[in-house]
Design an enzyme around this catalytic site. Structure first.
Site, short mmCIF file in Angstrom:
data_model
loop_
_atom_site.label_atom_id
_atom_site.label_comp_id
_atom_site.label_asym_id
_atom_site.label_seq_id
_atom_site.Cartn_x
_atom_site.Cartn_y
_atom_site.Cartn_z
N GLY A 1 -4.86 -7.82 3.32
CA GLY A 1 -5.64 -6.87 2.55
C GLY A 1 -5.06 -6.74 1.15
O GLY A 1 -3.89 -7.02 0.92
N GLN B 1 -3.58 -3.04 -6.78
CA GLN B 1 -2.54 -4.07 -6.68
C GLN B 1 -2.74 -5.23 -7.65
O GLN B 1 -1.86 -6.08 -7.79
CB GLN B 1 -2.46 -4.59 -5.24
CG GLN B 1 -1.94 -3.52 -4.28
CD GLN B 1 -1.89 -4.04 -2.87
OE1 GLN B 1 -2.90 -4.11 -2.20
NE2 GLN B 1 -0.71 -4.44 -2.42
N CYS C 1 3.53 -4.94 2.73
CA CYS C 1 2.61 -4.70 1.63
C CYS C 1 2.94 -5.71 0.53
O CYS C 1 4.11 -5.93 0.21
CB CYS C 1 2.81 -3.27 1.11
SG CYS C 1 1.75 -2.89 -0.30
N LEU C 2 1.91 -6.35 -0.02
CA LEU C 2 2.14 -7.37 -1.04
C LEU C 2 2.81 -6.80 -2.29
O LEU C 2 3.42 -7.54 -3.06
CB LEU C 2 0.82 -8.07 -1.41
CG LEU C 2 0.19 -8.91 -0.28
CD1 LEU C 2 -1.14 -9.48 -0.75
CD2 LEU C 2 1.12 -10.01 0.20
N HIS D 1 -4.39 1.27 5.53
CA HIS D 1 -3.38 0.93 4.51
C HIS D 1 -4.07 0.73 3.14
O HIS D 1 -3.60 1.26 2.13
CB HIS D 1 -2.64 -0.35 4.96
CG HIS D 1 -1.60 -0.83 4.01
ND1 HIS D 1 -0.25 -0.83 4.31
CD2 HIS D 1 -1.69 -1.37 2.76
CE1 HIS D 1 0.43 -1.32 3.27
NE2 HIS D 1 -0.42 -1.67 2.33
N GLU D 2 -5.18 -0.01 3.15
CA GLU D 2 -5.87 -0.29 1.88
C GLU D 2 -6.53 0.97 1.33
O GLU D 2 -6.52 1.21 0.12
CB GLU D 2 -6.90 -1.41 2.05
CG GLU D 2 -6.32 -2.76 2.47
CD GLU D 2 -5.10 -3.18 1.67
OE1 GLU D 2 -5.05 -2.91 0.45
OE2 GLU D 2 -4.18 -3.76 2.27
N HIS E 1 -4.11 2.88 -0.55
CA HIS E 1 -3.90 2.35 -1.91
C HIS E 1 -4.94 2.90 -2.89
O HIS E 1 -4.63 3.23 -4.02
CB HIS E 1 -4.03 0.82 -1.92
CG HIS E 1 -2.76 0.08 -1.62
ND1 HIS E 1 -1.63 0.19 -2.38
CD2 HIS E 1 -2.46 -0.81 -0.63
CE1 HIS E 1 -0.69 -0.60 -1.88
NE2 HIS E 1 -1.16 -1.22 -0.81
#
Ligand code: ZN
Length: 185
Positions: A45, A50, A107-108, A149-150, A153
């Site tokens: 995701g 991000q 997480c990226l 999670h997204e 963000h």
């Protein structure tokens, strides 16, 4: 086009995403770039924050995570989630189940950091797709976790906010280093 992924320490990760009122070419390009960027980084995701843009837009694809199953329902009927990937969610709204489960998350924007995070086991999602159509589905397993999670963000919330204080304390050094590197020129 692959975009640069914003690393922890950049204030854009704390910005609440602006609601998207119209989907134009710029947004279509952004969504395509986000997918490409996510795949290249082997993520499941990616949120607009991000890649440096605070908008209510996120992309998700759980189809390559064979070891972590997902479940999905459309109109109450269970479907194969892989047939509905990737998901592009615009202005998502979540309804969380009360039952929680703990699972590993990365997480990226936090390279090499993972932690055990509690999330609702099941979630109901309402959003718009890239064509402006209203979409609605239910998710469990990894897909439910990824959506939560997204969606966090998109509201400026990061997974470190949901870690136990002990886990966060043990990562304090690493987080400080990440933040320092992301501020370096
Ligand atoms: Zn993340």
């Amino acid at each position: 086009m692959i975009r640069e992924i914003v690393i922890y320490g950049d204030p854009v990760l704390r910005a609440k995403g602006k609601r998207l009122e119209k989907i134009d070419d710029e947004i279509r390009v952004l969504a395509a770039d986000m997918l490409e960027t996510m795949y290249e980084a082997n993520g499941v995701g990616l949120a607009a924050q991000q890649v440096g843009t605070a908008l209510q837009l996120t992309v998700i694809d759980v189809s390559n995570a064979e070891s972590r199953p997902s479940r999905m329902w459309l109109g109450g009927e269970e479907v194969d989630p892989n047939e509905h990937m990737p998901l592009i969610l615009i202005n998502p709204e979540l309804q969380l189940d009360h039952e929680q489960e703990i699972g590993t998350e990365g997480c990226l924007s936090f390279p090499e950091i993972t932690a055990e995070i509690p999330r609702a086991a099941k979630v109901k999602v309402k959003a718009q797709d890239l064509e402006g159509n209203q979409i609605e589905f239910e998710a469990a397993g990894l897909l439910a976790r990824a959506v939560q999670h997204e969606n966090d963000h998109l509201n400026g919330i990061l997974f470190i906010d949901r870690m136990s204080s002990a886990a966060k304390a043990s990562l304090a050094g690493k987080l400080k280093r990440l933040a320092a590197e992301s501020k370096a020129p």
